[in-house]
Motif scaffolding. Structure first.
Motif, PDB file in Angstrom:
ATOM      1  N   ALA A   1      -4.698   2.403  -0.846  1.00 57.11           N
ATOM      2  CA  ALA A   1      -4.207   1.040  -1.013  1.00 57.11           C
ATOM      3  C   ALA A   1      -5.071   0.327  -2.042  1.00 57.11           C
ATOM      4  N   PRO A   2      -4.500  -0.595  -2.791  1.00 55.09           N
ATOM      5  CA  PRO A   2      -5.305  -1.341  -3.766  1.00 55.09           C
ATOM      6  C   PRO A   2      -6.184  -2.394  -3.087  1.00 55.09           C
ATOM      7  N   ILE A   3      -7.100  -2.915  -3.869  1.00 53.30           N
ATOM      8  CA  ILE A   3      -7.807  -4.155  -3.560  1.00 53.30           C
ATOM      9  C   ILE A   3      -7.454  -5.120  -4.685  1.00 53.30           C
ATOM     10  N   TRP A   4      -6.905  -6.260  -4.310  1.00 54.37           N
ATOM     11  CA  TRP A   4      -6.452  -7.242  -5.291  1.00 54.37           C
ATOM     12  C   TRP A   4      -7.493  -8.352  -5.455  1.00 54.37           C
ATOM     13  N   VAL A   5      -7.623  -8.854  -6.663  1.00 53.29           N
ATOM     14  CA  VAL A   5      -8.395 -10.066  -6.938  1.00 53.29           C
ATOM     15  C   VAL A   5      -7.483 -10.984  -7.737  1.00 53.29           C
ATOM     16  N   GLU A   6      -7.243 -12.175  -7.225  1.00 54.72           N
ATOM     17  CA  GLU A   6      -6.299 -13.060  -7.895  1.00 54.72           C
ATOM     18  C   GLU A   6      -6.561 -14.506  -7.500  1.00 54.72           C
TER      19      GLU A   6
ATOM     20  N   SER B   1      -5.370  -9.106 -10.637  1.00 55.90           N
ATOM     21  CA  SER B   1      -5.616  -7.707 -10.955  1.00 55.90           C
ATOM     22  C   SER B   1      -5.621  -6.901  -9.664  1.00 55.90           C
ATOM     23  N   ALA B   2      -5.406  -5.602  -9.802  1.00 58.80           N
ATOM     24  CA  ALA B   2      -5.381  -4.710  -8.642  1.00 58.80           C
ATOM     25  C   ALA B   2      -6.037  -3.391  -9.024  1.00 58.80           C
ATOM     26  N   TYR B   3      -6.825  -2.839  -8.096  1.00 57.10           N
ATOM     27  CA  TYR B   3      -7.524  -1.582  -8.338  1.00 57.10           C
ATOM     28  C   TYR B   3      -7.304  -0.646  -7.154  1.00 57.10           C
ATOM     29  N   TYR B   4      -6.984   0.606  -7.457  1.00 57.55           N
ATOM     30  CA  TYR B   4      -6.816   1.610  -6.413  1.00 57.55           C
ATOM     31  C   TYR B   4      -7.300   2.948  -6.954  1.00 57.55           C
ATOM     32  N   VAL B   5      -7.440   3.919  -6.066  1.00 50.50           N
ATOM     33  CA  VAL B   5      -8.041   5.201  -6.438  1.00 50.50           C
ATOM     34  C   VAL B   5      -7.073   6.341  -6.163  1.00 50.50           C
ATOM     35  N   GLU B   6      -7.031   7.271  -7.095  1.00 48.71           N
ATOM     36  CA  GLU B   6      -6.320   8.539  -6.912  1.00 48.71           C
ATOM     37  C   GLU B   6      -7.361   9.654  -6.881  1.00 48.71           C
TER      38      GLU B   6
ATOM     39  N   SER C   1       0.844  -1.189   0.000  1.00 49.61           N
ATOM     40  CA  SER C   1       0.000   0.000   0.000  1.00 49.61           C
ATOM     41  C   SER C   1       0.882   1.242   0.000  1.00 49.61           C
ATOM     42  N   PRO C   2       0.359   2.380  -0.474  1.00 53.36           N
ATOM     43  CA  PRO C   2       1.192   3.575  -0.627  1.00 53.36           C
ATOM     44  C   PRO C   2       1.373   4.329   0.687  1.00 53.36           C
ATOM     45  N   THR C   3       2.505   5.004   0.804  1.00 52.18           N
ATOM     46  CA  THR C   3       2.770   5.839   1.972  1.00 52.18           C
ATOM     47  C   THR C   3       3.426   7.143   1.547  1.00 52.18           C
ATOM     48  N   PHE C   4       3.428   8.077   2.483  1.00 54.21           N
ATOM     49  CA  PHE C   4       4.152   9.341   2.349  1.00 54.21           C
ATOM     50  C   PHE C   4       5.453   9.192   3.130  1.00 54.21           C
ATOM     51  N   GLY C   5       6.589   9.352   2.458  1.00 54.62           N
ATOM     52  CA  GLY C   5       7.879   9.156   3.116  1.00 54.62           C
ATOM     53  C   GLY C   5       8.470  10.469   3.593  1.00 54.62           C
TER      54      GLY C   5
ATOM     55  N   THR D   1     -13.472   0.977  -0.563  1.00 49.26           N
ATOM     56  CA  THR D   1     -14.086  -0.298  -0.183  1.00 49.26           C
ATOM     57  C   THR D   1     -14.653  -0.970  -1.430  1.00 49.26           C
ATOM     58  N   ALA D   2     -14.913  -2.261  -1.301  1.00 49.23           N
ATOM     59  CA  ALA D   2     -15.495  -3.028  -2.404  1.00 49.23           C
ATOM     60  C   ALA D   2     -16.638  -3.872  -1.888  1.00 49.23           C
ATOM     61  N   ASN D   3     -17.739  -3.845  -2.611  1.00 48.34           N
ATOM     62  CA  ASN D   3     -18.903  -4.683  -2.312  1.00 48.34           C
ATOM     63  C   ASN D   3     -19.429  -4.462  -0.895  1.00 48.34           C
ATOM     64  N   ASP D   4     -19.145  -3.306  -0.328  1.00 52.42           N
ATOM     65  CA  ASP D   4     -19.578  -2.952   1.027  1.00 52.42           C
ATOM     66  C   ASP D   4     -19.073  -3.936   2.077  1.00 52.42           C
ATOM     67  N   LYS D   5     -18.036  -4.697   1.752  1.00 53.66           N
ATOM     68  CA  LYS D   5     -17.521  -5.695   2.683  1.00 53.66           C
ATOM     69  C   LYS D   5     -16.004  -5.651   2.807  1.00 53.66           C
ATOM     70  N   PHE D   6     -15.323  -5.335   1.729  1.00 54.55           N
ATOM     71  CA  PHE D   6     -13.875  -5.438   1.705  1.00 54.55           C
ATOM     72  C   PHE D   6     -13.245  -4.056   1.757  1.00 54.55           C
ATOM     73  N   VAL D   7     -12.270  -3.903   2.624  1.00 48.20           N
ATOM     74  CA  VAL D   7     -11.580  -2.637   2.800  1.00 48.20           C
ATOM     75  C   VAL D   7     -10.285  -2.658   2.001  1.00 48.20           C
ATOM     76  N   MET D   8      -9.844  -1.488   1.578  1.00 48.45           N
ATOM     77  CA  MET D   8      -8.590  -1.380   0.836  1.00 48.45           C
ATOM     78  C   MET D   8      -7.489  -2.166   1.552  1.00 48.45           C
ATOM     79  N   GLY D   9      -6.644  -2.790   0.766  1.00 42.00           N
ATOM     80  CA  GLY D   9      -5.606  -3.657   1.303  1.00 42.00           C
ATOM     81  C   GLY D   9      -5.954  -5.125   1.213  1.00 42.00           C
TER      82      GLY D   9
END
Length: 760
Positions: free
Chosen positions: A729-734, A707-712, A569-573, A623-631
């Motif tokens: 952070a992305p949400i991965w499906v694999e 696959s991976a999906y994230y938002v800017e 997941s992305p961070t600010f350094g 979030t995805a499907n109202d159940k899964f949180v980013m990451g």
């Protein structure tokens, strides 16, 4: 009457005849090349056809593939057994002999072995072809996707039903009481945590009936988390378990966003100020999480020149690599400054900057230890929007950075990682109080001051990440869990320079110290890497800023490492060096259950972070499907599609302009980085009218590829026109078990060619 010739006798005699039978087979093939080619071609074609059907219709590495493989293998095994028995009968018949039976068995064994080799080649190639067609953007691919999704659902339902039946059978022979269940906020079933310390929270699949859900939940009570891919897949499909490392599910309202820094330095390496002072200043300035990550090598101050303002502050204080007790002191300072409003963390920045064993520099600004006069090395980002950072007066040279990255000596590349809260590298211990200490403590009512002792030090060759993880595999962090690693200041375009030979690319973060990329992922990235810096924080700028420069953004490197298969997941350094742990509006947002060290590290481990250029003005959660949180990392069978929603927080003014981009890497590992798949623009007023939620059209992944999906999100201020940006952070499906069928399953499918009468 002579003794009967047994199976072992025939088998041993046939083994002795194998060399002659092999020579005879080669001779016949040589004398009849056309016939041999025709038979071999038919066998290859038929086995390839069987493999293609497997790869096209059947999902990889699941029960259906195993059943298909067994269906073809069992007849082969039965046939082989019958052939041995027939040879035994022939040897014992009045007209037969052991010698003749052995020769016949040896001949069929050689022919069968050749057939198996052809079956393996055909099945392997065919399955690869079938998988390629199944994941193609064609009508044939669409049909295969529907077929595989249907089979995936059937597999999951079958496994849940079998698990329920097995546990119901166990219940009939057990006197244990049924575990109580309660409804979860999501409408599912969960075990009563207080009653049985359950490990499950809710049902992901709303179509499951309560009895099945309860039985499945009960089956997990008291058991360790599933380690196999099938176990994780079944758990995701049937039960939302919050402690599963590879995915996070549950109600987002359980979590809160906390802001802070995961990267910074004290005078114990190349920074300014003592750790306790830095932690206290960070809290005073409103930061909620502060991490000090001093360098672990003796040349850490190689880039600090005589005129640098840090020189006077560092005078008289050795670097932590020379005096490891300073690392223990940092742990003590972190504990003393952690409270209900602030968490102080300790890490260590590890890795190579410049030549192996050389000094540390962010580019220019002095001669590094171990380098020749006039020579310096840089690190930093080289993304499409990034120009890297320099010491005061230095410059960043992209061509030089690329050449340096590809230098053969740099087994570990020229980059750093942060390893968080692992005292075993530099172990912090408290000395037991003596008799006098105990007496004074009772007399004054105050606990004795802890005695900080020097930690144990584990040494490894600079840049040899494989040796490092060999040690790390045996260690836990201070909360007793798997340690977390962050990839610092990535330089994807420099490290993956297309103008250099492929064998010389990809050295950063120790990639070349492993046998291959797969081993690097399996041993290093998958177990430990959870974050990667997307925004840099002005590491070597001694002055505070009120805006993050565009050159400090590097979404390209973030997308690049996602495509390399890194789940981060992305961070600010912030990477502070001049005594100011804040000094910048940017921050890492950490979506955690509470502001404690345990909760913060859990959130990092589960990849629940965002990177924002302004924690005050722009934040949010995907979030995805109202159940899964980013990451979350979801198995392809857990969801058919992702209905993604972005909840935007921060300073939402009616006249502010927002741009919300959904980025998607639809096929991880193909060398093509994420692209914008959907985009929406709106005003702050429109955002408020939608309860600050932006919903995207559902996206569907292809079965058999990750696959991976994230938002800017971009926010343009209505008064200053300043553009702030953040990434989630992305949400991965694999396919957690693997994208393609195993070698054994492909071989078994190829063996099915024998059912058509092909072969020698």
């Amino acid at each position: 009457m002579a003794d009967r010739i047994g199976t072992l006798d025939v088998t041993l005699a046939a083994a002795q005849e194998l060399p002659n039978a092999s020579a005879q087979f080669v001779k016949e093939a040589y004398e009849h090349p056309v016939d041999t080619a025709i038979v071999a071609g038919k066998t290859l074609a038929t086995s390839a056809l069987m493999g293609s059907a497997l790869g096209y219709i059947i999902p990889a590495r699941g029960p259906a593939g195993m059943i298909i493989g067994a269906a073809f293998t069992i007849p082969m095994v039965v046939g082989a057994v019958n052939r041995v028995r027939a040879a035994e009968d022939e040897a014992n018949s009045p007209a037969g002999s052991l010698n003749a039976a052995a020769k016949g068995l040896a001949k069929s064994t050689v022919a069968g072995t050749v057939d198996l080799g052809l079956n393996l080649a055909g099945g392997f190639a065919g399955a690869s072809f079938g998988h390629k067609v199944a994941t193609s953007d064609t009508v044939f691919g669409d049909f295969a996707q529907k077929s595989q999704r249907f089979i995936l659902k059937g597999e999951n339902e079958g496994m849940i039903a079998a698990d329920s039946w097995i546990n119901s059978m166990k219940g009939k022979f057990s006197r244990s009481e049924s575990a109580p269940v309660t409804e979860t906020p999501g409408g599912g079933i969960a075990l009563d945590v207080n009653a049985v310390k359950a490990k499950s929270r809710g049902i992901l699949n709303p179509n499951l009936d309560a009895n099945t859900a309860t039985a499945t939940a009960e089956s997990l009570t008291g058991k360790i988390e599933p380690k196999t891919a099938l176990g994780r897949r079944l758990q995701q499909y049937g039960i939302a378990n919050e402690s599963v490392e590879r995915s996070l599910t549950g109600a987002p309202d359980d979590l809160t966003m906390y802001y802070g820094s995961l990267h910074g330095h004290s005078r114990y390496s190349d920074g300014m100020g003592l750790p306790k002072q830095l932690y206290e200043r960070a809290q005073q300035e409103g930061q909620q999480v502060t991490t000090i990550t001093d360098h672990n090598h003796a040349a850490a101050r190689g880039g600090v020149g005589a005129d640098d303002p840090r020189t006077a502050d560092q005078a008289g204080t050795p670097v932590v690599a020379e005096n490891p007790i300073e690392y223990s002191q940092t742990f003590a300072d972190a504990a003393a400054t952690t409270n209900e409003k602030h968490v102080s963390l300790v890490g260590v920045e590890m890795g190579t900057i410049g030549k192996v064993g050389g000094g540390h520099s962010h580019g220019g600004g002095g001669i590094e230890a171990g380098l020749e006069a006039g020579e310096h090395h840089t690190h930093g980002m080289a993304g499409a929007e990034a120009i890297g950072e320099t010491n005061p007066g230095g410059t960043f040279n992209l061509a030089e950075a690329r050449a340096e990255s590809n230098a053969a000596a740099h087994i570990g590349g020229v980059n750093h990682i942060n390893l968080f809260e692992v005292p075993q590298f530099f172990l912090s211990q408290k000395q037991q109080p003596g008799l006098l200490d105990g007496f004074m403590s009772r007399l004054t009512g105050r606990p004795p001051e802890p005695v900080v002792k020097a930690p144990d030090v584990i040494k490894y060759n600079d840049g040899d990440y494989k040796a490092m993880v060999d040690h790390l595999d045996k260690l836990k962090d201070t909360t007793g869990n798997t340690p977390v690693i962050q990839l610092n200041h990535p330089r994807y375009l420099a490290d993956e320079n297309p103008n250099t030979p492929a064998a010389q690319r990809g050295r950063d973060y120790g990639q070349k110290s492993f046998k291959n990329h797969d081993e690097w992922l399996r041993r290093f990235a998958d177990p430990y890497v959870r974050q990667i810096e997307l925004i840099k924080g002005g590491a070597l700028n001694p002055n505070p800023v009120d805006k993050v420069p565009t050159g400090n953004l590097d979404p390209t490197s973030f997308a690049g490492y996602l495509d390399k298969g890194v789940h981060a997941s992305p961070t600010f350094g912030r990477d502070f060096h001049f005594g100011d742990p804040v000094g910048n509006p940017g921050a890492t947002g950490i979506y955690a259950r509470g502001l404690t060290k345990v909760d913060i590290l859990d959130a990092l481990r589960e990849r629940r972070t965002i990177a924002t250029t302004s924690s005050e003005k722009l934040s949010g959660v995907l979030t995805a499907n109202d159940k899964f949180v980013m990451g979350s990392i979801l198995d392809q069978s857990a969801v058919d599609s992702l209905a993604l929603k972005m909840k935007i927080d921060g300073k939402i003014e009616p006249d502010a302009q927002y741009s919300v981009k959904l980025w998607g890497d639809k096929k991880i590992g193909d060398g093509k980085l994420a692209e914008v798949v959907q985009e929406q623009t709106m005003t702050g007023s429109q955002l408020l009218s939608n309860n600050q939620v932006v919903a995207f059209d559902p996206v569907t992944n292809k079965v058999g590829q990750g696959s991976a999906y994230y938002v800017e999100v971009g926010r343009t201020d209505p008064k200053t026109a300043n553009l702030d940006r953040m990434w989630t952070a992305p949400i991965w499906v694999e396919p957690l078990a693997g994208a393609q069928h195993s070698l054994a399953t492909r071989w078994m499918a190829g063996i099915g060619a024998g059912t058509f009468g092909t072969g020698f």
